[in-house]
Design a protein around this motif. Structure first.
Motif, PDB file in Angstrom:
ATOM      1  N   PRO A  39       0.934  -1.301   0.006  1.00  6.37           N
ATOM      2  CA  PRO A  39      -0.201   0.152  -0.147  1.00  6.37           C
ATOM      3  C   PRO A  39       0.938   1.323   0.064  1.00  6.37           C
ATOM      4  O   PRO A  39       0.367   2.197  -0.384  1.00  6.37           O
ATOM      5  CB  PRO A  39      -0.911  -0.193   1.254  1.00  6.37           C
ATOM      6  N   SER A  40       2.052   1.284   0.434  1.00 10.59           N
ATOM      7  CA  SER A  40       2.822   2.477   0.383  1.00 10.59           C
ATOM      8  C   SER A  40       3.417   2.605  -1.059  1.00 10.59           C
ATOM      9  O   SER A  40       3.837   3.636  -1.057  1.00 10.59           O
ATOM     10  CB  SER A  40       3.728   2.261   1.743  1.00 10.59           C
ATOM     11  N   GLY A  41       3.493   1.713  -1.575  1.00 13.04           N
ATOM     12  CA  GLY A  41       4.079   1.697  -2.995  1.00 13.04           C
ATOM     13  C   GLY A  41       5.708   1.288  -3.059  1.00 13.04           C
ATOM     14  O   GLY A  41       6.343   1.804  -3.952  1.00 13.04           O
ATOM     15  N   LYS A  42       6.483   1.201  -1.966  1.00 13.06           N
ATOM     16  CA  LYS A  42       7.694   1.091  -1.774  1.00 13.06           C
ATOM     17  C   LYS A  42       8.184  -0.329  -1.648  1.00 13.06           C
ATOM     18  O   LYS A  42       9.545  -0.577  -2.474  1.00 13.06           O
ATOM     19  CB  LYS A  42       8.309   1.719  -0.496  1.00 13.06           C
ATOM     20  N   LYS A  43       7.404  -1.121  -1.438  1.00 16.82           N
ATOM     21  CA  LYS A  43       7.830  -2.889  -1.552  1.00 16.82           C
ATOM     22  C   LYS A  43       7.209  -3.528  -2.523  1.00 16.82           C
ATOM     23  O   LYS A  43       5.945  -3.137  -2.574  1.00 16.82           O
ATOM     24  CB  LYS A  43       8.027  -3.341  -0.028  1.00 16.82           C
ATOM     25  N   PHE A  44       7.697  -4.630  -2.831  1.00 21.30           N
ATOM     26  CA  PHE A  44       6.859  -5.638  -3.778  1.00 21.30           C
ATOM     27  C   PHE A  44       6.623  -6.962  -2.979  1.00 21.30           C
ATOM     28  O   PHE A  44       7.560  -7.202  -1.878  1.00 21.30           O
ATOM     29  CB  PHE A  44       7.796  -6.043  -4.834  1.00 21.30           C
ATOM     30  N   ARG A  45       5.707  -7.507  -3.310  1.00 22.04           N
ATOM     31  CA  ARG A  45       5.504  -8.971  -2.696  1.00 22.04           C
ATOM     32  C   ARG A  45       4.801  -9.679  -3.908  1.00 22.04           C
ATOM     33  O   ARG A  45       4.311  -9.189  -5.060  1.00 22.04           O
ATOM     34  CB  ARG A  45       4.573  -9.008  -1.552  1.00 22.04           C
ATOM     35  N   ASN A  46       4.808 -10.991  -3.655  1.00 26.83           N
ATOM     36  CA  ASN A  46       4.039 -11.949  -4.698  1.00 26.83           C
ATOM     37  C   ASN A  46       2.737 -11.446  -5.027  1.00 26.83           C
ATOM     38  O   ASN A  46       1.824 -11.162  -3.708  1.00 26.83           O
ATOM     39  CB  ASN A  46       4.382 -13.295  -4.339  1.00 26.83           C
ATOM     40  N   CYS A  47       2.137 -11.717  -6.003  1.00 26.09           N
ATOM     41  CA  CYS A  47       0.672 -11.355  -6.207  1.00 26.09           C
ATOM     42  C   CYS A  47      -0.176 -12.511  -5.475  1.00 26.09           C
ATOM     43  O   CYS A  47       0.146 -13.524  -5.874  1.00 26.09           O
ATOM     44  CB  CYS A  47       0.428 -11.392  -7.581  1.00 26.09           C
ATOM     45  N   PRO A  48      -1.176 -12.008  -4.847  1.00 27.90           N
ATOM     46  CA  PRO A  48      -2.079 -13.089  -4.115  1.00 27.90           C
ATOM     47  C   PRO A  48      -3.020 -13.807  -5.145  1.00 27.90           C
ATOM     48  O   PRO A  48      -3.087 -14.953  -4.792  1.00 27.90           O
ATOM     49  CB  PRO A  48      -2.744 -12.143  -3.131  1.00 27.90           C
ATOM     50  N   ARG A  49      -3.291 -13.319  -6.245  1.00 25.65           N
ATOM     51  CA  ARG A  49      -4.132 -14.113  -7.105  1.00 25.65           C
ATOM     52  C   ARG A  49      -3.244 -15.242  -7.813  1.00 25.65           C
ATOM     53  O   ARG A  49      -3.860 -16.350  -7.820  1.00 25.65           O
ATOM     54  CB  ARG A  49      -4.842 -13.109  -8.021  1.00 25.65           C
ATOM     55  N   CYS A  50      -2.208 -14.747  -8.552  1.00 27.87           N
ATOM     56  CA  CYS A  50      -1.497 -16.035  -9.225  1.00 27.87           C
ATOM     57  C   CYS A  50      -0.203 -16.449  -8.240  1.00 27.87           C
ATOM     58  O   CYS A  50       0.423 -17.260  -8.848  1.00 27.87           O
ATOM     59  CB  CYS A  50      -0.817 -15.257 -10.354  1.00 27.87           C
ATOM     60  N   LYS A  51      -0.012 -16.035  -7.282  1.00 31.35           N
ATOM     61  CA  LYS A  51       0.818 -16.667  -6.211  1.00 31.35           C
ATOM     62  C   LYS A  51       2.324 -16.461  -6.835  1.00 31.35           C
ATOM     63  O   LYS A  51       3.162 -17.245  -6.701  1.00 31.35           O
ATOM     64  CB  LYS A  51       0.619 -18.028  -5.946  1.00 31.35           C
ATOM     65  N   GLY A  52       2.481 -15.266  -7.483  1.00 29.29           N
ATOM     66  CA  GLY A  52       3.959 -14.894  -8.148  1.00 29.29           C
ATOM     67  C   GLY A  52       4.309 -15.493  -9.601  1.00 29.29           C
ATOM     68  O   GLY A  52       5.271 -15.027  -9.998  1.00 29.29           O
ATOM     69  N   ALA A  53       3.295 -16.331 -10.002  1.00 26.87           N
ATOM     70  CA  ALA A  53       3.512 -16.847 -11.356  1.00 26.87           C
ATOM     71  C   ALA A  53       3.522 -15.990 -12.569  1.00 26.87           C
ATOM     72  O   ALA A  53       4.010 -15.791 -13.471  1.00 26.87           O
ATOM     73  CB  ALA A  53       2.704 -18.144 -11.605  1.00 26.87           C
ATOM     74  N   GLY A  54       2.529 -15.054 -12.432  1.00 27.64           N
ATOM     75  CA  GLY A  54       2.072 -13.904 -13.371  1.00 27.64           C
ATOM     76  C   GLY A  54       1.082 -14.382 -14.447  1.00 27.64           C
ATOM     77  O   GLY A  54       0.745 -13.852 -15.314  1.00 27.64           O
ATOM     78  N   ARG A  55       0.910 -15.709 -14.155  1.00 28.00           N
ATOM     79  CA  ARG A  55      -0.208 -16.354 -15.273  1.00 28.00           C
ATOM     80  C   ARG A  55      -1.312 -16.898 -14.482  1.00 28.00           C
ATOM     81  O   ARG A  55      -1.336 -17.189 -13.170  1.00 28.00           O
ATOM     82  CB  ARG A  55       0.735 -17.318 -15.856  1.00 28.00           C
ATOM     83  N   ARG A  56      -2.324 -16.930 -15.256  1.00 24.87           N
ATOM     84  CA  ARG A  56      -3.560 -17.586 -14.839  1.00 24.87           C
ATOM     85  C   ARG A  56      -4.203 -18.501 -15.782  1.00 24.87           C
ATOM     86  O   ARG A  56      -3.928 -18.229 -16.962  1.00 24.87           O
ATOM     87  CB  ARG A  56      -4.779 -16.542 -14.088  1.00 24.87           C
ATOM     88  N   GLU A  57      -4.855 -19.613 -15.235  1.00 23.71           N
ATOM     89  CA  GLU A  57      -5.528 -20.258 -16.155  1.00 23.71           C
ATOM     90  C   GLU A  57      -6.763 -19.856 -16.951  1.00 23.71           C
ATOM     91  O   GLU A  57      -7.605 -19.306 -16.018  1.00 23.71           O
ATOM     92  CB  GLU A  57      -5.979 -21.695 -15.429  1.00 23.71           C
ATOM     93  N   ARG A  58      -7.089 -19.943 -18.097  1.00 24.10           N
ATOM     94  CA  ARG A  58      -7.935 -19.447 -18.656  1.00 24.10           C
ATOM     95  C   ARG A  58      -9.387 -20.182 -18.317  1.00 24.10           C
ATOM     96  O   ARG A  58      -9.060 -21.415 -18.195  1.00 24.10           O
ATOM     97  CB  ARG A  58      -7.892 -19.375 -20.227  1.00 24.10           C
ATOM     98  N   LEU A  59     -10.504 -19.591 -18.425  1.00 20.85           N
ATOM     99  CA  LEU A  59     -11.705 -20.357 -18.147  1.00 20.85           C
ATOM    100  C   LEU A  59     -12.081 -21.511 -19.025  1.00 20.85           C
ATOM    101  O   LEU A  59     -12.504 -22.443 -18.805  1.00 20.85           O
ATOM    102  CB  LEU A  59     -12.829 -19.361 -18.344  1.00 20.85           C
ATOM    103  N   GLY A  60     -11.754 -21.301 -20.385  1.00 14.64           N
ATOM    104  CA  GLY A  60     -11.895 -22.421 -21.306  1.00 14.64           C
ATOM    105  C   GLY A  60     -11.103 -23.697 -20.882  1.00 14.64           C
ATOM    106  O   GLY A  60     -11.458 -24.853 -21.211  1.00 14.64           O
ATOM    107  N   ARG A  61     -10.065 -23.423 -20.582  1.00 14.14           N
ATOM    108  CA  ARG A  61      -8.847 -24.569 -20.038  1.00 14.14           C
ATOM    109  C   ARG A  61      -9.522 -25.240 -18.880  1.00 14.14           C
ATOM    110  O   ARG A  61      -9.183 -26.339 -18.581  1.00 14.14           O
ATOM    111  CB  ARG A  61      -7.441 -23.919 -20.094  1.00 14.14           C
ATOM    112  N   ARG A  62      -9.979 -24.365 -17.892  1.00 18.67           N
ATOM    113  CA  ARG A  62     -10.611 -24.932 -16.777  1.00 18.67           C
ATOM    114  C   ARG A  62     -11.884 -25.988 -17.144  1.00 18.67           C
ATOM    115  O   ARG A  62     -11.913 -27.067 -16.573  1.00 18.67           O
ATOM    116  CB  ARG A  62     -11.032 -24.017 -15.721  1.00 18.67           C
ATOM    117  N   LEU A  63     -12.445 -25.313 -17.981  1.00 19.83           N
ATOM    118  CA  LEU A  63     -13.548 -26.313 -18.715  1.00 19.83           C
ATOM    119  C   LEU A  63     -13.041 -27.510 -19.233  1.00 19.83           C
ATOM    120  O   LEU A  63     -13.618 -28.616 -19.034  1.00 19.83           O
ATOM    121  CB  LEU A  63     -14.544 -25.668 -19.566  1.00 19.83           C
TER     122      LEU A  63
END
Length: 71
Positions: A39-63
């Motif tokens: 929130p302060s903008g000074k530090k980085f952390r892993n993204c909570p949604r993708c857990k640091g991978a930078g990628r997400r599985e598409r909806l069609g692939r999940r289906l």
């Protein structure tokens, strides 16, 4: 009306084919970097949604994965 149904089925089939070839997309929250700022903008952390991978599985692939598991 039949033309719209056929066009919809064709587009759905093409989307599922694209999901089979390219199963991952960039994470929406971190824009594919895998990092999010504090929130302060000074530090980085892993993204909570993708857990640091930078990628997400598409909806069609999940289906596709779900249908393969149930068979």
């Amino acid at each position: 009306m039949a033309v719209l149904v056929v066009a919809g089925l064709l587009l759905t089939g093409l989307y599922l084919l694209a999901c089979a070839v390219w199963p991952y997309a960039n994470c929406d929250r971190c824009d594919g970097s895998g990092k999010s700022r504090s929130p302060s903008g000074k530090k980085f952390r892993n993204c909570p949604r993708c857990k640091g991978a930078g990628r997400r599985e598409r909806l069609g692939r999940r289906l596709l994965n779900h249908t393969n598991k149930t068979r």
